[in-house]
Design an enzyme around this catalytic site. Structure first.
Site, PDB file in Angstrom:
ATOM      1  N   LEU A 134       0.859  -1.176   0.000  1.00 47.00           N
ATOM      2  CA  LEU A 134       0.000   0.000   0.000  1.00 47.00           C
ATOM      3  C   LEU A 134       0.900   1.233   0.000  1.00 47.00           C
ATOM      4  O   LEU A 134       1.988   1.221   0.588  1.00 47.00           O
ATOM      5  CB  LEU A 134      -0.893   0.030   1.250  1.00 47.00           C
ATOM      6  CG  LEU A 134      -1.923  -1.099   1.415  1.00 47.00           C
ATOM      7  CD1 LEU A 134      -2.639  -0.943   2.753  1.00 47.00           C
ATOM      8  CD2 LEU A 134      -2.911  -1.120   0.273  1.00 47.00           C
ATOM      9  N   ASP A 135       0.455   2.303  -0.650  1.00 48.40           N
ATOM     10  CA  ASP A 135       1.209   3.545  -0.602  1.00 48.40           C
ATOM     11  C   ASP A 135       1.367   4.007   0.847  1.00 48.40           C
ATOM     12  O   ASP A 135       0.557   3.677   1.708  1.00 48.40           O
ATOM     13  CB  ASP A 135       0.497   4.643  -1.393  1.00 48.40           C
ATOM     14  CG  ASP A 135       0.430   4.344  -2.884  1.00 48.40           C
ATOM     15  OD1 ASP A 135       1.273   3.574  -3.366  1.00 48.40           O
ATOM     16  OD2 ASP A 135      -0.469   4.883  -3.543  1.00 48.40           O
ATOM     17  N   LYS A 136       2.394   4.797   1.096  1.00 49.39           N
ATOM     18  CA  LYS A 136       2.662   5.311   2.433  1.00 49.39           C
ATOM     19  C   LYS A 136       1.400   5.908   3.064  1.00 49.39           C
ATOM     20  O   LYS A 136       1.059   5.612   4.209  1.00 49.39           O
ATOM     21  CB  LYS A 136       3.763   6.363   2.371  1.00 49.39           C
ATOM     22  CG  LYS A 136       3.997   7.097   3.689  1.00 49.39           C
ATOM     23  CD  LYS A 136       4.961   8.258   3.516  1.00 49.39           C
ATOM     24  CE  LYS A 136       5.068   9.063   4.800  1.00 49.39           C
ATOM     25  NZ  LYS A 136       5.939  10.256   4.641  1.00 49.39           N
ATOM     26  N   THR A 138      -1.761   5.509   2.266  1.00 46.61           N
ATOM     27  CA  THR A 138      -2.981   4.701   2.155  1.00 46.61           C
ATOM     28  C   THR A 138      -3.016   3.765   3.358  1.00 46.61           C
ATOM     29  O   THR A 138      -2.018   3.102   3.653  1.00 46.61           O
ATOM     30  CB  THR A 138      -3.008   3.893   0.849  1.00 46.61           C
ATOM     31  OG1 THR A 138      -2.976   4.789  -0.263  1.00 46.61           O
ATOM     32  CG2 THR A 138      -4.257   3.030   0.761  1.00 46.61           C
ATOM     33  N   ARG A 235      -5.495   6.210  -7.559  1.00 45.87           N
ATOM     34  CA  ARG A 235      -5.243   7.653  -7.590  1.00 45.87           C
ATOM     35  C   ARG A 235      -5.142   8.154  -9.031  1.00 45.87           C
ATOM     36  O   ARG A 235      -5.698   9.201  -9.382  1.00 45.87           O
ATOM     37  CB  ARG A 235      -3.964   7.962  -6.813  1.00 45.87           C
ATOM     38  CG  ARG A 235      -4.051   7.536  -5.349  1.00 45.87           C
ATOM     39  CD  ARG A 235      -2.687   7.446  -4.676  1.00 45.87           C
ATOM     40  NE  ARG A 235      -2.060   8.752  -4.546  1.00 45.87           N
ATOM     41  CZ  ARG A 235      -0.816   8.915  -4.121  1.00 45.87           C
ATOM     42  NH1 ARG A 235      -0.078   7.864  -3.798  1.00 45.87           N
ATOM     43  NH2 ARG A 235      -0.305  10.131  -4.022  1.00 45.87           N
TER      44      ARG A 235
END
Length: 306
Positions: A134-136, A138, A235
């Site tokens: 997961l993105d930082k 998220t 996104r």
């Protein structure tokens, strides 16, 4: 460990064939192994673009994982489930998943190394146990593998689309449709290498399904289900159709913030709300969920009470 495969497609590239045979490895990783002399075709070294003949014997030697040099750290984890094969985490917004350039501590990997005795070594010393990320900024559900068998099983489920990942997001503007599918190959942005974008050339196929959950006029709460798992996929796709995520610093949300007022959230309003998978050992179908985090709940309450 040496594995041997028989080519089952005529004229398929060697690197493409091995990526298909070992879905837990990225194509870039396979290409590195080929370049390092870890792959033979009929006992002969070949390049990644070598075209296979039917029944060609391909041997792949996977080097033993190096000792992990990333230091374990006693960082609290919100653990949703754990056994000898997998650990399911509710990742906090702001936590980086694995070390990278300039980041060697405070990551989920540092925390997992402290908490778990073993993690799979397939993704190397920097990303032990990490099957997907997961993105930082998220938050939400993600799974890590404690051994290579579990890692291979989970990676194949993601590739075969039998593992289901569902997200919720708060996006700018009113989405007119009740639901939809966004398709568009994703690759590096042509002018900003820190961003991803929908591209015509050299991108990877990406498909996002979305469904409207609640409308607020200036904003919409949506559920997003991933068919693929590209970097920044939700996104990029939501921005592409004119609905960037609230709080997203990269993909067009800044101008919306200036026009419509910012909400108090660090990063994009995106949360991995559920993950459904088949257990690598027992074969049991399992679903894990995570409640809406406080920062997104505050935004929703503010929107509902306008």
């Amino acid at each position: 460990m040496i594995q041997t495969f028989k080519a089952d497609n005529l004229n398929e590239r060697l690197d493409v064939f091995l990526t298909r045979m070992r879905p837990d490895f990225s194509r870039a990783h396979i290409q590195r192994l080929i370049a390092e002399g870890c792959v033979l075709v009929g006992g002969v070294l070949r390049k990644g673009n070598f075209r296979l003949k039917l029944e060609d014997e391909v041997s792949l030697e996977v080097p033993d994982a190096k000792n992990v040099e990333i230091l374990p750290e006693n960082i609290p984890l919100d653990i949703l489930y754990e056994d000898n094969d997998i650990i399911v985490i509710n990742k906090a917004r702001g936590m980086v998943v694995h070390p990278a350039a300039g980041i060697s501590s405070g990551t989920l990997v540092n925390a997992l190394l402290y908490h778990c005795r073993d993690l799979s070594g397939i993704n190397g010393e920097i990303r032990p146990g990490i099957v997907h990320r997961l993105d930082k900024d998220t938050s939400g559900v993600m799974v890590a593998a404690k051994n290579d068998k579990a890692h291979i099983s989970l990676a194949k489920q993601i590739q075969d689309k039998t593992a289901h990942r569902t997200y919720i997001a708060i996006v700018w503007n009113n989405i007119k449709e009740e639901a939809g599918i966004i398709r568009g190959d994703i690759g590096r942005h042509p002018t900003d290498r820190k961003k991803m974008a929908i591209v015509q050339d050299n991108g990877k196929p990406a498909v996002t399904h979305f469904k409207v959950l609640e409308r607020f006029g200036d904003c919409t709460l949506v559920e997003c289900r991933l068919e693929t798992g590209r970097t920044h996929q939700i996104r990029v796709h939501m921005t592409h159709i004119g609905h960037p995520l609230v709080g997203d610093p990269k993909y067009g949300a800044a101008k919306h913030g200036k026009i419509k007022g910012n909400f108090a959230i660090q990063g994009q309003a995106l949360h991995s709300v559920s993950l459904e998978l088949t257990h690598p050992t027992t074969g049991e179908r399992m679903k894990f969920t995570s409640p809406v985090p406080d920062d997104m709940e505050k935004i929703l309450n503010k929107l509902r009470n306008k």
